[in-house]
Motif scaffolding. Structure first.
Motif, PDB file in Angstrom:
ATOM      1  N   PHE A  18      -2.816   5.844   1.802  1.00  0.00           N
ATOM      2  CA  PHE A  18      -2.817   4.767   2.795  1.00  0.00           C
ATOM      3  C   PHE A  18      -2.471   5.311   4.181  1.00  0.00           C
ATOM      4  N   ALA A  21      -7.033   1.207   2.451  1.00  0.00           N
ATOM      5  CA  ALA A  21      -6.287   0.339   1.531  1.00  0.00           C
ATOM      6  C   ALA A  21      -7.036   0.163   0.213  1.00  0.00           C
ATOM      7  N   THR A  42      -9.667  -2.450   5.045  1.00  0.00           N
ATOM      8  CA  THR A  42      -9.757  -1.428   3.995  1.00  0.00           C
ATOM      9  C   THR A  42     -10.360  -0.124   4.516  1.00  0.00           C
ATOM     10  N   GLU A  81       0.828  -1.207   0.000  1.00  0.00           N
ATOM     11  CA  GLU A  81       0.000   0.000   0.000  1.00  0.00           C
ATOM     12  C   GLU A  81       0.866   1.261   0.000  1.00  0.00           C
ATOM     13  N   ASN A  99      -0.200   3.376  -2.906  1.00  0.00           N
ATOM     14  CA  ASN A  99      -1.375   4.124  -2.460  1.00  0.00           C
ATOM     15  C   ASN A  99      -0.961   5.320  -1.596  1.00  0.00           C
TER      16      ASN A  99
END
Length: 276
Positions: free
Chosen positions: A67, A97, A92, A60, A64
């Motif tokens: 995150f 996530a 999540t 992540e 991401n």
């Protein structure tokens, strides 16, 4: 989203392509486990593992920007506690996530980005993981093989929109749809190009190829070179319509363009074959 299903060791596994990223249903992969454990329990037990959480957290952070690292550390700190039974939804929602998500309805289940799905498959069975990777690669190879053809078909369709828009804007406004049936020029314009490239109209082709016509059309059997020329002709025709050229004038001009372009492309294809 585009859905695909592959079969690995007699187990059907769903794959979803979301924004050009492949997500694999790990609920399906969990069925590859040798015992009869429920998929949800297999995933939950996998998520309790420190290595799993560290792997997910690292993935992540690499992929991401939104995150929540601090929240992920809270999960890792609880590893080993009997009360620690995290769910994918909990993971999540609390960490923001994107590598895992739960999908409802058709093709429902828990999905993981392919990087994570392969890691999950390792926990199920290293051998199963190898079969999964091999089948996934086969799917990608098949998609790649069709990519060139699909791109040309898409190019042809996009240019057809330009083509028909020109007809609508420059011919139809002077037409009475009920008294004057010249609005059928939509079909006639397409057939000008069909005759130039394929030496027949769509109607004639369907009449001669009744079985093929049930599931396809004449242009589905065109070569890449023909589709390339077709897309160019559609753009040229749109411009000629704007210039006020008659149908006969356009037919002659487009015939010359098609002949020249096909000749160039076919020669280039032959040279490429010789060089290879």
């Amino acid at each position: 989203m585009k859905n695909n299903v592959i079969t690995v060791k007699d187990i059907k596994i769903s794959i979803v392509n979301d924004n050009n990223e492949d997500y694999i249903c790990i609920s399906d992969i969990a069925k590859g486990k040798s015992d009869n454990s429920r998929a949800a329990d297999v995933i939950r037990n996998w998520l309790r593992n420190r290595y799993t959480l560290e792997f997910l957290s690292t993935w992540e952070q690499l992929n991401n920007p939104n995150f929540k690292v601090f929240e992920s550390e809270h999960f890792i700190e609880q590893v080993g506690l009997l009360t620690f039974t995290p769910s994918v939804t909990e993971w999540t929602e609390r960490t923001n996530a994107i590598g895992l998500y739960v999908k409802r309805g058709k093709y429902g289940g828990t999905y993981a980005h392919k990087d994570i799905a392969f890691e999950f498959a390792s926990a199920i069975s290293p051998v199963f993981k190898l079969y999964l990777i091999k089948e996934f690669q086969r799917l990608k190879a098949e998609e790649s093989k069709n990519k060139d053809w699909n791109a040309k078909r898409l190019l042809s369709k996009n240019n057809y929109l330009i083509h028909t828009d020109a007809i609508k804007n420059y011919i139809l406004p002077n037409t009475d749809y009920y008294k004057d049936k010249s609005w059928l020029k939509y079909a006639e314009e397409a057939d000008i190009l069909n005759v130039i490239l394929f030496k027949t109209t769509a109607k004639e082709w369907r009449k001669l190829n009744k079985e093929l016509a049930k599931t396809s059309n004449m242009r589905d059997y065109a070569t890449i070179n023909e589709l390339t020329v077709l897309s160019n002709l559609e753009s040229h025709n749109a411009e000629l319509i704007k210039e006020g050229k008659t149908k006969e004038e356009r037919f002659n001009i487009l015939s010359s363009i098609a002949s020249y372009q096909l000749n160039v492309l076919n020669k280039a294809s032959e040279i490429k074959k010789i060089e290879s």
